[in-house]
Design an enzyme around this catalytic site. Structure first.
Site, mmCIF file in Angstrom:
data_model
loop_
_atom_site.group_PDB
_atom_site.id
_atom_site.type_symbol
_atom_site.label_atom_id
_atom_site.label_comp_id
_atom_site.label_asym_id
_atom_site.label_seq_id
_atom_site.Cartn_x
_atom_site.Cartn_y
_atom_site.Cartn_z
ATOM 1 N N LYS A 11 16.104 -40.579 31.495
ATOM 2 C CA LYS A 11 16.928 -41.593 30.719
ATOM 3 C C LYS A 11 17.704 -42.259 31.493
ATOM 4 O O LYS A 11 18.122 -41.905 32.589
ATOM 5 C CB LYS A 11 17.770 -40.644 29.520
ATOM 6 C CG LYS A 11 18.723 -39.688 30.167
ATOM 7 C CD LYS A 11 20.185 -40.318 30.730
ATOM 8 C CE LYS A 11 21.007 -39.296 31.296
ATOM 9 N NZ LYS A 11 22.078 -39.710 31.959
ATOM 10 N N ASP A 137 22.829 -32.400 28.005
ATOM 11 C CA ASP A 137 21.838 -33.414 27.684
ATOM 12 C C ASP A 137 20.555 -33.168 27.028
ATOM 13 O O ASP A 137 19.540 -33.979 26.920
ATOM 14 C CB ASP A 137 21.441 -34.436 29.152
ATOM 15 C CG ASP A 137 22.455 -35.230 29.472
ATOM 16 O OD1 ASP A 137 23.613 -35.444 28.612
ATOM 17 O OD2 ASP A 137 22.627 -35.582 30.659
HETATM 18 P P1 ATP Z 1 22.298 -35.445 34.829
HETATM 19 O O1 ATP Z 1 21.640 -36.975 34.762
HETATM 20 O O2 ATP Z 1 22.057 -34.759 33.575
HETATM 21 O O3 ATP Z 1 23.465 -35.491 35.657
HETATM 22 P P2 ATP Z 1 20.626 -35.340 37.311
HETATM 23 O O4 ATP Z 1 19.875 -36.262 37.458
HETATM 24 O O5 ATP Z 1 21.990 -35.602 37.919
HETATM 25 O O6 ATP Z 1 21.191 -34.998 35.876
HETATM 26 P P3 ATP Z 1 18.861 -33.084 37.652
HETATM 27 O O7 ATP Z 1 17.777 -33.840 38.457
HETATM 28 O O8 ATP Z 1 18.647 -32.975 36.272
HETATM 29 O O9 ATP Z 1 20.155 -34.054 37.793
HETATM 30 O O10 ATP Z 1 19.268 -31.789 38.480
HETATM 31 C C1 ATP Z 1 19.657 -31.743 39.677
HETATM 32 C C2 ATP Z 1 19.872 -30.183 40.104
HETATM 33 O O11 ATP Z 1 19.620 -29.408 39.221
HETATM 34 C C3 ATP Z 1 19.396 -29.845 41.397
HETATM 35 O O12 ATP Z 1 20.632 -29.287 42.079
HETATM 36 C C4 ATP Z 1 18.190 -29.128 41.262
HETATM 37 O O13 ATP Z 1 18.159 -28.133 42.402
HETATM 38 C C5 ATP Z 1 18.702 -28.613 39.888
HETATM 39 N N1 ATP Z 1 17.400 -28.318 38.873
HETATM 40 C C6 ATP Z 1 17.107 -27.203 38.354
HETATM 41 N N2 ATP Z 1 15.866 -27.426 37.542
HETATM 42 C C7 ATP Z 1 15.626 -28.540 37.783
HETATM 43 C C8 ATP Z 1 14.245 -29.512 37.474
HETATM 44 N N3 ATP Z 1 13.785 -28.734 36.759
HETATM 45 N N4 ATP Z 1 14.348 -30.513 37.937
HETATM 46 C C9 ATP Z 1 15.219 -30.997 38.921
HETATM 47 N N5 ATP Z 1 16.259 -30.378 39.331
HETATM 48 C C10 ATP Z 1 16.685 -29.345 38.739
#
Ligand code: ATP
Length: 291
Positions: A11, A137
């Site tokens: 998203k 989310d």
């Molecule tokens: P948001 O937009 O909700 O802030 P994000 O894009 O910042 O999410 P994600 O990629 O969802 O972050 O997640 C990052 C963190 O979560 C990392 O530290 C990663 O190790 C952990 N993590 C746990 N499960 C997953 C997964 N299935 N995919 C990606 N990261 C994951």
């Protein structure tokens, strides 16, 4: 059914405003969420041996309960006393720690897929009630589309779909901690807030130029100071014909909205050439809701 394949869609935030901090540390937000056609491919299958195992193309991701996909499967397996083993193959394409809710999208897809594979009969809102325990989310990632998210992000109101346009995504190679961004945001004295209602007006008018002129993310006040590359990428996108460009979530991914694919591609080339980001994708908005 012994196997399900799913697309866990990422998203962007057309708008992200933070209203206040709750005593428990969570923040009240007001966000316009939009699904984009950049996804992690997930395959869920039953296996003979008990337990849940996760396999992924990214060596640095956890494979245990620290992985949101694992936790989603564990949650439903425990609640419904599922004794089959579960194998999860996670082909990650959504940039990690990028502000695109990749982990939440994976969790949402696993909840949805487990519901199908084991015939649990849970409704969308029953899945969302479970999903919010995994992350704010996750309920949105179950719903998908153009949505107003309030509360901590779990109070969802579907909006008129965003009119079609091209979305250029660029994730610079910096690591942003969501927790630190919110902490720094709390210590800011004052800042300009985005016009969330203006974005909603633009959606109702189906006017992409109106929408683009109002997109905004209050967290840029923190991240751009820390990582000027975010501003540089925004400027390249705008100089190359984006209607507008802002950061998604707590960053560092920047997205630009384009009316023409060729212009989005040119901007992508320039961002790569200037070595501002390697993870650069031209995509579109994704509208279909889950059935
Ligand atoms: P948001 O937009 O909700 O802030 P994000 O894009 O910042 O999410 P994600 O990629 O969802 O972050 O997640 C990052 C963190 O979560 C990392 O530290 C990663 O190790 C952990 N993590 C746990 N499960 C997953 C997964 N299935 N995919 C990606 N990261 C994951």
């Amino acid at each position: 059914m012994d196997r399900v394949e799913l697309k866990a869609m990422g998203k962007i935030n057309l708008g992200l405003d933070v209203l206040k901090k709750r005593e428990n540390g969570y923040h009240d937000v007001r966000m316009v969420m939009q699904t984009v056609y950049l996804y992690d491919q997930i395959a869920l299958s039953k296996k003979r041996t008990p337990g849940i195992d996760v396999e992924t193309n990214l060596f640095f991701l956890p494979l245990d309960e620290n992985n949101l996909a694992y936790r989603a499967a564990r949650m439903l397996a425990d609640e419904f006393h599922i004794t089959d083993g579960i194998h999860i193959v996670l082909d990650k394409r959504i940039p990690v720690s990028a502000g695109m809710a990749g982990g939440s999208a994976d969790a949402a897809a696993v909840l949805y897929g487990m519901n199908q594979m084991f015939g649990l009969g849970l409704t969308e809102s029953e899945l969302q009630k479970r999903g919010v325990k995994l992350g704010a989310d996750v309920p949105y990632c179950i719903m998908r589309g153009t949505v107003l998210a309030e509360g901590i992000g779990e109070e969802l109101t579907p909006l008129t779909q965003c009119p079609r346009c091209y979305v250029l995504l660029a994730k610079p190679p910096v690591n942003v901690s969501t927790r630190l961004v919110y902490e720094k945001f709390d210590s800011l004295s004052a800042c300009e807030h985005p016009d969330i209602d203006g974005i909603i007006d633009g959606l109702n008018k189906q006017d992409i130029k109106w929408i683009a002129s109002r997109i905004g993310n209050v967290l840029e006040n923190v991240t751009i100071q820390e990582y000027p590359v975010i501003e540089e990428i925004k400027n390249v996108m705008k100089s190359k014909g984006a209607l507008n460009a802002i950061m998604s979530g707590s960053g560092p991914t920047v997205f630009g909205l384009f009316e023409e694919r060729s212009r989005a591609r040119e901007a992508a080339g320039k961002i790569r050439e200037l070595k501002l980001a390697k993870q650069v994708y031209v995509t579109t908005m994704h509208h279909a809701r889950r059935k």
